[in-house]
Design a protein around this motif. Structure first.
Motif, PDB file in Angstrom:
ATOM      1  N   ILE A 432       0.845  -1.189   0.000  1.00 57.03           N
ATOM      2  CA  ILE A 432       0.000   0.000   0.000  1.00 57.03           C
ATOM      3  C   ILE A 432       0.883   1.241   0.000  1.00 57.03           C
ATOM      4  N   VAL A 433       0.538   2.187  -0.863  1.00 54.98           N
ATOM      5  CA  VAL A 433       1.249   3.465  -0.914  1.00 54.98           C
ATOM      6  C   VAL A 433       0.247   4.576  -0.657  1.00 54.98           C
ATOM      7  N   LEU A 434       0.591   5.463   0.286  1.00 59.51           N
ATOM      8  CA  LEU A 434      -0.249   6.608   0.609  1.00 59.51           C
ATOM      9  C   LEU A 434       0.383   7.881   0.065  1.00 59.51           C
ATOM     10  N   GLY A 435      -0.443   8.750  -0.475  1.00 60.95           N
ATOM     11  CA  GLY A 435       0.011  10.075  -0.846  1.00 60.95           C
ATOM     12  C   GLY A 435      -0.218  11.035   0.306  1.00 60.95           C
ATOM     13  N   THR A 436       0.643  12.036   0.435  1.00 60.70           N
ATOM     14  CA  THR A 436       0.497  13.024   1.511  1.00 60.70           C
ATOM     15  C   THR A 436       0.320  14.434   0.959  1.00 60.70           C
ATOM     16  N   ASP A 437       0.169  14.542  -0.355  1.00 66.22           N
ATOM     17  CA  ASP A 437       0.005  15.856  -0.981  1.00 66.22           C
ATOM     18  C   ASP A 437      -1.434  16.043  -1.461  1.00 66.22           C
ATOM     19  N   GLY A 438      -2.369  15.429  -0.746  1.00 67.85           N
ATOM     20  CA  GLY A 438      -3.764  15.506  -1.138  1.00 67.85           C
ATOM     21  C   GLY A 438      -4.363  16.886  -0.942  1.00 67.85           C
ATOM     22  N   ALA A 439      -5.537  17.072  -1.507  1.00 71.38           N
ATOM     23  CA  ALA A 439      -6.251  18.338  -1.394  1.00 71.38           C
ATOM     24  C   ALA A 439      -7.350  18.216  -0.348  1.00 71.38           C
ATOM     25  N   SER A 483      -9.564  14.433   3.716  1.00 71.06           N
ATOM     26  CA  SER A 483      -8.630  13.335   3.485  1.00 71.06           C
ATOM     27  C   SER A 483      -9.200  12.440   2.396  1.00 71.06           C
ATOM     28  N   GLY A 484      -8.317  11.641   1.793  1.00 68.35           N
ATOM     29  CA  GLY A 484      -8.751  10.740   0.729  1.00 68.35           C
ATOM     30  C   GLY A 484      -8.947  11.417  -0.603  1.00 68.35           C
ATOM     31  N   VAL A 485      -8.391  12.645  -0.787  1.00 67.51           N
ATOM     32  CA  VAL A 485      -8.620  13.428  -1.998  1.00 67.51           C
ATOM     33  C   VAL A 485      -7.305  13.604  -2.773  1.00 67.51           C
ATOM     34  N   PRO A 486      -6.996  12.740  -3.735  1.00 71.31           N
ATOM     35  CA  PRO A 486      -5.793  12.936  -4.540  1.00 71.31           C
ATOM     36  C   PRO A 486      -5.926  14.198  -5.388  1.00 71.31           C
ATOM     37  N   PRO A 487      -4.806  14.844  -5.736  1.00 71.16           N
ATOM     38  CA  PRO A 487      -4.886  15.966  -6.678  1.00 71.16           C
ATOM     39  C   PRO A 487      -5.515  15.484  -7.985  1.00 71.16           C
ATOM     40  N   GLY A 488      -6.306  16.344  -8.627  1.00 74.22           N
ATOM     41  CA  GLY A 488      -6.908  15.950  -9.890  1.00 74.22           C
ATOM     42  C   GLY A 488      -8.197  16.686 -10.170  1.00 74.22           C
ATOM     43  N   GLU A 489      -8.936  16.195 -11.165  1.00 72.85           N
ATOM     44  CA  GLU A 489     -10.186  16.813 -11.591  1.00 72.85           C
ATOM     45  C   GLU A 489     -11.376  16.098 -10.961  1.00 72.85           C
ATOM     46  N   TYR A 490     -12.354  16.897 -10.553  1.00 75.11           N
ATOM     47  CA  TYR A 490     -13.544  16.379  -9.875  1.00 75.11           C
ATOM     48  C   TYR A 490     -14.773  17.130 -10.359  1.00 75.11           C
ATOM     49  N   ARG A 491     -15.911  16.562  -9.998  1.00 76.04           N
ATOM     50  CA  ARG A 491     -17.179  17.290 -10.050  1.00 76.04           C
ATOM     51  C   ARG A 491     -17.793  17.174  -8.668  1.00 76.04           C
ATOM     52  N   GLU A 525      -3.673  21.575  -2.140  1.00 79.25           N
ATOM     53  CA  GLU A 525      -4.588  22.716  -2.148  1.00 79.25           C
ATOM     54  C   GLU A 525      -5.717  22.545  -1.136  1.00 79.25           C
ATOM     55  N   SER A 526      -6.070  23.631  -0.484  1.00 79.02           N
ATOM     56  CA  SER A 526      -7.210  23.657   0.425  1.00 79.02           C
ATOM     57  C   SER A 526      -8.226  24.639  -0.145  1.00 79.02           C
ATOM     58  N   ARG A 527      -9.367  24.128  -0.616  1.00 82.13           N
ATOM     59  CA  ARG A 527     -10.352  24.952  -1.298  1.00 82.13           C
ATOM     60  C   ARG A 527     -11.582  25.144  -0.411  1.00 82.13           C
ATOM     61  N   THR A 528     -12.046  26.389  -0.346  1.00 80.72           N
ATOM     62  CA  THR A 528     -13.319  26.682   0.309  1.00 80.72           C
ATOM     63  C   THR A 528     -14.347  26.933  -0.778  1.00 80.72           C
ATOM     64  N   LEU A 529     -15.424  26.162  -0.759  1.00 77.83           N
ATOM     65  CA  LEU A 529     -16.403  26.211  -1.841  1.00 77.83           C
ATOM     66  C   LEU A 529     -17.804  26.031  -1.280  1.00 77.83           C
ATOM     67  N   ASP A 530     -18.631  27.057  -1.391  1.00 75.25           N
ATOM     68  CA  ASP A 530     -20.038  26.927  -1.041  1.00 75.25           C
ATOM     69  C   ASP A 530     -20.782  26.334  -2.239  1.00 75.25           C
TER      70      ASP A 530
END
Length: 537
Positions: A432-439, A483-491, A525-530
């Motif tokens: 198992i490999v964990l990333g620590t640069d998540g958003a 947590s659990g959010v890899p960098p990338g594109e989402y909706r 990245e830490s995003r604030t989004l309403d």
């Protein structure tokens, strides 16, 4: 504890996850104070008045449960601050309210009122191939959802047809259902299959509305509390019966104990459906099950000690039968195995170690294995871990307790991706490999009037096809996915009133994502989004 009891308890716990209805939140008492505990109080009521003796459970950094008193009142207390989920159990002849999310801290006194929804009703008639009504047939309503790419069925209610072939299934929580006529279980007998003498015509184990043997041909029915869906008529056809014979061998006993082995035969229709036969089995005996029809079946054999309860062996076998009787030979029951593995951080720097509290968990491919406890494991300082009681089955990999910005980057066994399935004990170590640069994403859910919407479901759907991340807004409309959010594109989308049965349904997530907001998250990245809540799911 007998296996039937274990399954009954598991069913009761699952049924506590229920339908949607508004709830009242009231902040009471003084402002939060450091060093003091929190308390959640309230009542559970229905159209008939207070609901007595129903379980109310709170889970999060701490867990507690209680029963409502004669006035439907409950009280839950704790000390640790954090996000919590409150669920109300389901009583017989009642539905249950949707769970609620709250954020608690020392000194908080919160009142949460629950009202039992009326539930939905499915009804219709069952006919044979000659359009004659069929009495005494069990009709079940299954919640249908897709998890980790696999279809799942969860039985929510049922009825037996009367002399007119009519059935009525009330108190169903919101969700998408398939309705099925299920034949009575057939006996598990000792001795060789007697073939032709038992090849009378029988109904298939499972027939879905309107008349399909396969889940692919079932017509789904989406329901909301208070709705009644009549005229869901099923047609079932008699066909010649088939016999399956077999023996059982392997880990059926434990020295020095009184052991029991039990077999469960389930119909496979694209997912596990009705139980066709079950009963105790012993080694070296020949068994037969007759009265089956052409199709695919799953055999589950579990051996256990009752006092203290311990599962000592498990085996799963698949049988595909056509028009002829078949002898499967020996069904193997295997003891649990040790699964070793290692966890590492992607791109770790010198002196960088795993955070404490992270745990590895295996997700079995079939719900029926839920009765067999599979240990989770916490990695040591060097990242190594051991899961010491893993039973033979196909598993996916989950990691719980991830700190902020951590995410599961990969899980492999012998170089094969086993994140969502394909892991088998005995096939090598788990890497198992964990990333620590998540958003991270946080914000509030707002209505069309700009007011906060509590309890709305927020879904973050990765463009990569990975499992969606789901959370529920708290009593102030605030949500956070950290947590659990890899960098990338989402909706991202927020939905008011989404049933919990659909929170992890990948088909629902994909459908809703088409109406969501595009979101690209950079590493760290830490995003604030309403997010505006949509009223329809």
């Amino acid at each position: 504890m007998k296996l039937t009891t274990v399954r009954r308890v598991a069913g009761m716990l699952l049924s506590a996850l229920a339908a949607s209805l508004p709830v009242a939140y009231t902040q009471i008492g003084a402002p939060p104070q450091t060093g003091t505990g929190w308390e959640v109080t309230g009542t559970v009521v229905s159209d008939s008045g207070p609901v007595r003796g129903v379980y109310v459970t709170i889970s999060g950094p701490e867990a507690a449960f209680t029963k409502t008193d004669g006035e439907g009142r409950y009280s839950l207390k704790g000390k640790q601050a954090g996000s919590y989920l409150i669920t109300v159990g389901r009583k017989e002849n009642m539905s249950a309210p949707r769970p609620r999310s709250v954020t608690l801290a020392g000194g908080v006194r919160l009142k949460v009122q629950f009202r039992i929804p009326k539930g939905a009703v499915l009804s219709g008639r069952v006919f044979d191939e000659n359009r004659e009504p069929v009495s005494g047939v069990t009709v079940l309503a299954f919640l249908r959802f897709k998890r980790d790419g696999k279809l799942q069925l969860q039985m929510e209610g049922g009825d037996r047809t009367n002399d007119l072939g009519a059935y009525r299934i009330p108190y169903l929580r919101d969700g998408t259902y398939v309705v099925a006529a299920v034949s009575d279980r057939v006996p598990l007998r000792k001795g060789p299959a007697t073939g032709g003498s038992l090849r009378r015509k029988v109904y298939p184990p499972t027939t879905f509305y309107p008349g399909s043997r396969s889940l692919d041909g079932a017509a789904p029915v989406t329901v909301r509390s208070g709705q009644e869906h009549p005229n869901l008529d099923l047609v079932i056809h008699r066909v010649p019966g088939i016999c399956i014979s077999f023996k059982v061998a392997g880990a059926l006993s434990k020295p020095g104990t009184t052991s029991t082995a039990s077999l469960m035969l389930k119909d496979w229709v694209g997912a596990e459906a009705a139980t066709v036969a079950e009963g105790p089995v012993t080694e070296a005996e020949q068994y037969q099950v007759c009265g089956l029809t052409a199709g695919e079946y799953r055999f589950h054999v579990t051996s256990y000690v009752e006092s203290p309860f311990e599962v000592i062996g498990y085996g799963r076998s698949v049988a595909v039968v056509d028009k002829l009787d078949v002898d499967l030979g020996i069904l193997d029951v295997l003891r649990p195995r040790e699964l070793r593995g290692a966890m590492a951080l992607k791109g770790a720097k010198a002196g960088e170690f795993l955070a404490r509290g992270i745990r590895v968990r295996l997700a079995p491919s079939l719900r029926s294995l839920a009765i067999v406890a599979t240990n989770s494991g916490e990695p040591q300082e060097d990242g190594s871990f051991v899961l010491d009681r893993v039973f033979a089955d196909d598993y996916g990999v989950r990691v719980d307790g991830l700190p902020e910005r951590y995410y599961l980057f990969s899980a492999s066994q012998q170089g094969k991706n086993v994140l969502d399935g394909g892991l088998w004990p005995g096939n090598g170590d788990l890497q198992i490999v964990l990333g620590t640069d998540g958003a991270s994403v946080r914000g509030r859910v707002l209505g069309s009037d700009g007011e906060a919407v509590p309890d709305a479901t927020v879904i973050l759907v990765p463009a990569t096809g990975r499992q969606a991340l789901v959370t529920q807004a708290d009593q102030t409309g605030a949500y956070r996915i950290v947590s659990g959010v890899p960098p990338g594109e989402y909706r991202v989308i927020a939905v008011d009133g989404l049933p919990q049965s659909l929170w992890q349904d990948s088909e629902t997530a994909s459908r809703l994502a088409a109406r969501g907001i595009d979101l690209e998250l950079a590493a760290g990245e830490s995003r604030t989004l309403d997010v505006k809540a949509r009223p329809e799911w």
